[in-house]
Design an enzyme around this catalytic site. Structure first.
Site, PDB file in Angstrom:
ATOM      1  N   GLY A 299       0.831  -1.208   0.000  1.00 36.04           N
ATOM      2  CA  GLY A 299       0.000   0.000   0.000  1.00 36.04           C
ATOM      3  C   GLY A 299       0.861   1.252   0.000  1.00 36.04           C
ATOM      4  O   GLY A 299       0.574   2.233  -0.691  1.00 36.04           O
TER       5      GLY A 299
ATOM      6  N   ARG B  74       7.323   1.815   1.141  1.00 39.23           N
ATOM      7  CA  ARG B  74       7.647   0.405   1.356  1.00 39.23           C
ATOM      8  C   ARG B  74       8.015  -0.244   0.024  1.00 39.23           C
ATOM      9  O   ARG B  74       8.833  -1.164  -0.020  1.00 39.23           O
ATOM     10  CB  ARG B  74       6.495  -0.329   2.033  1.00 39.23           C
ATOM     11  CG  ARG B  74       6.980  -1.607   2.704  1.00 39.23           C
ATOM     12  CD  ARG B  74       5.901  -2.283   3.515  1.00 39.23           C
ATOM     13  NE  ARG B  74       5.489  -1.482   4.637  1.00 39.23           N
ATOM     14  CZ  ARG B  74       4.280  -1.558   5.199  1.00 39.23           C
ATOM     15  NH1 ARG B  74       3.386  -2.406   4.738  1.00 39.23           N
ATOM     16  NH2 ARG B  74       3.970  -0.796   6.222  1.00 39.23           N
TER      17      ARG B  74
ATOM     18  N   ARG C 198       2.041  11.144  -8.828  1.00 37.88           N
ATOM     19  CA  ARG C 198       1.389  11.324  -7.519  1.00 37.88           C
ATOM     20  C   ARG C 198       2.200  10.756  -6.351  1.00 37.88           C
ATOM     21  O   ARG C 198       1.645  10.445  -5.302  1.00 37.88           O
ATOM     22  CB  ARG C 198       0.000  10.679  -7.506  1.00 37.88           C
ATOM     23  CG  ARG C 198      -0.991  11.422  -8.374  1.00 37.88           C
ATOM     24  CD  ARG C 198      -2.319  10.715  -8.439  1.00 37.88           C
ATOM     25  NE  ARG C 198      -3.203  11.422  -9.343  1.00 37.88           N
ATOM     26  CZ  ARG C 198      -4.313  12.050  -8.961  1.00 37.88           C
ATOM     27  NH1 ARG C 198      -4.696  12.031  -7.720  1.00 37.88           N
ATOM     28  NH2 ARG C 198      -5.056  12.671  -9.855  1.00 37.88           N
TER      29      ARG C 198
ATOM     30  N   ARG D  87      -0.282  -8.756  -3.346  1.00 36.29           N
ATOM     31  CA  ARG D  87      -0.316  -7.654  -2.382  1.00 36.29           C
ATOM     32  C   ARG D  87       0.567  -8.019  -1.204  1.00 36.29           C
ATOM     33  O   ARG D  87       0.483  -9.139  -0.678  1.00 36.29           O
ATOM     34  CB  ARG D  87      -1.757  -7.419  -1.909  1.00 36.29           C
ATOM     35  CG  ARG D  87      -1.850  -6.578  -0.665  1.00 36.29           C
ATOM     36  CD  ARG D  87      -3.200  -5.980  -0.403  1.00 36.29           C
ATOM     37  NE  ARG D  87      -3.395  -5.601   0.986  1.00 36.29           N
ATOM     38  CZ  ARG D  87      -2.753  -4.618   1.624  1.00 36.29           C
ATOM     39  NH1 ARG D  87      -1.852  -3.883   0.989  1.00 36.29           N
ATOM     40  NH2 ARG D  87      -2.985  -4.361   2.896  1.00 36.29           N
TER      41      ARG D  87
ATOM     42  N   SER E 172       0.024  -4.785   5.470  1.00 36.82           N
ATOM     43  CA  SER E 172      -0.197  -5.072   6.882  1.00 36.82           C
ATOM     44  C   SER E 172      -1.684  -5.302   7.114  1.00 36.82           C
ATOM     45  O   SER E 172      -2.523  -4.936   6.289  1.00 36.82           O
ATOM     46  CB  SER E 172       0.313  -3.910   7.741  1.00 36.82           C
ATOM     47  OG  SER E 172      -0.349  -2.728   7.370  1.00 36.82           O
TER      48      SER E 172
ATOM     49  N   ASP F 282      -0.893  -5.083  13.940  1.00 35.48           N
ATOM     50  CA  ASP F 282      -1.577  -4.697  15.181  1.00 35.48           C
ATOM     51  C   ASP F 282      -2.684  -5.711  15.433  1.00 35.48           C
ATOM     52  O   ASP F 282      -3.007  -6.504  14.550  1.00 35.48           O
ATOM     53  CB  ASP F 282      -2.147  -3.281  15.065  1.00 35.48           C
ATOM     54  CG  ASP F 282      -3.005  -3.090  13.828  1.00 35.48           C
ATOM     55  OD1 ASP F 282      -2.446  -2.707  12.786  1.00 35.48           O
ATOM     56  OD2 ASP F 282      -4.209  -3.372  13.887  1.00 35.48           O
TER      57      ASP F 282
ATOM     58  N   ARG G 284       9.390  -3.542  12.465  1.00 34.62           N
ATOM     59  CA  ARG G 284       8.575  -3.590  11.253  1.00 34.62           C
ATOM     60  C   ARG G 284       9.339  -4.106  10.051  1.00 34.62           C
ATOM     61  O   ARG G 284       8.859  -4.953   9.316  1.00 34.62           O
ATOM     62  CB  ARG G 284       8.000  -2.208  10.943  1.00 34.62           C
ATOM     63  CG  ARG G 284       6.854  -1.881  11.863  1.00 34.62           C
ATOM     64  CD  ARG G 284       6.224  -0.554  11.541  1.00 34.62           C
ATOM     65  NE  ARG G 284       5.030  -0.423  12.344  1.00 34.62           N
ATOM     66  CZ  ARG G 284       3.813  -0.358  11.847  1.00 34.62           C
ATOM     67  NH1 ARG G 284       3.603  -0.358  10.565  1.00 34.62           N
ATOM     68  NH2 ARG G 284       2.768  -0.271  12.647  1.00 34.62           N
TER      69      ARG G 284
END
Ligand code: HPA
Length: 234
Positions: free
Chosen positions: A20, A24, A43, A87, A90, A204, A217
């Site tokens: 996303g 990353r 963008r 994909r 998280s 989470d 992470r």
């Protein structure tokens, strides 16, 4: 070039990993790919193409939520010929057995609504992963010794959910985790006869409130990228 992707024809690989977060995408390309080259900056939704063990791979940010992912996945598939889309993202854990840092391989994704809802109307289409990718990802995770769960997830339209009762129902029905993109990716893959899978790191936990500390992470996300790459080229 498409409306949202500035890559030239031929600059996007048939295999695309989609985090996303565009940063990353940059981190994964720098860490896992050889000769990674930035192929999209439109963008700020960064995309990179390089090779992994000699195989061409693109890592393209999808943005957050199904409307954003839908734009990038549509253009990657329809205009650039992407054939395998994984994909890497998280998710929030929803079951007691699912721990922060674990990996979830999304066999199916339930959802209230997707950009494709207009097509299905009253039909509750069941978005599901490509079996070959799913089984290869599971084998890769076992091989790497990464704690992994395979099952249904929930693709929500909202991060700040005003309907916690829905999360309770998801949990009651065995849903492993919640994120915001996989269902539409699976629907687009079905429509265009390409392969898709969501490999998710639990960042989470909705029940315990635990969250992955910032310093952990990278390592956890690295496991997910390795699993995705091994699955794509198994
Ligand atoms: N909700 C939706 N998406 C998410 C979450 C969450 O709790 N955690 C990571 N992605």
């Amino acid at each position: 070039m498409t409306v949202h992707i500035g890559a030239k024809p031929g600059q996007i690989a048939e295999t695309v990993l989609m985090p996303g977060d565009p940063y990353r995408a940059k981190w994964a390309a720098e860490t896992f790919l050889e000769n990674a080259e930035c192929v999209n900056e439109v963008r700020g939704m960064l995309g990179f193409t390089g090779t992994w063990n000699g195989h061409p791979v693109t890592i393209q940010g999808s943005g957050m939520g199904m409307p954003s992912l839908s734009i990038y996945a549509n253009e990657l598939i329809r205009d650039y010929g992407a054939r395998t889309l994984v994909r890497i993202g998280s998710c929030g854990g929803m079951q007691d057995a699912v721990k922060v840092r674990d990996v979830i391989l999304a066999m199916t994704s339930s959802t209230l609504s997707t950009p494709s809802r207009g097509i299905f109307r009253e039909l509750n289409f069941a978005p599901c992963a490509d079996w070959g990718l799913l089984s290869a990802a599971h084998a890769a995770a076992q091989d790497l010794g990464v704690p992994t769960h395979v099952g249904g997830i929930y693709s929500s339209d909202v991060f700040y959910d005003e309907r916690p009762d829905l999360n309770e129902q998801m949990e009651r029905h065995g849903i492993l985790g919640v994120e915001m993109e996989a269902a539409e990716l699976y629907i687009l893959a079905a429509r265009h006869k390409v392969r898709a899978l969501a490999v998710l790191t639990v960042s989470d936990h909705l029940k315990t409130g635990e969250a992955l500390p910032a310093q952990d992470r990278e390592r956890s996300f690295g496991d997910m990228v390795e699993i995705a790459l091994r699955a794509a080229f198994a």
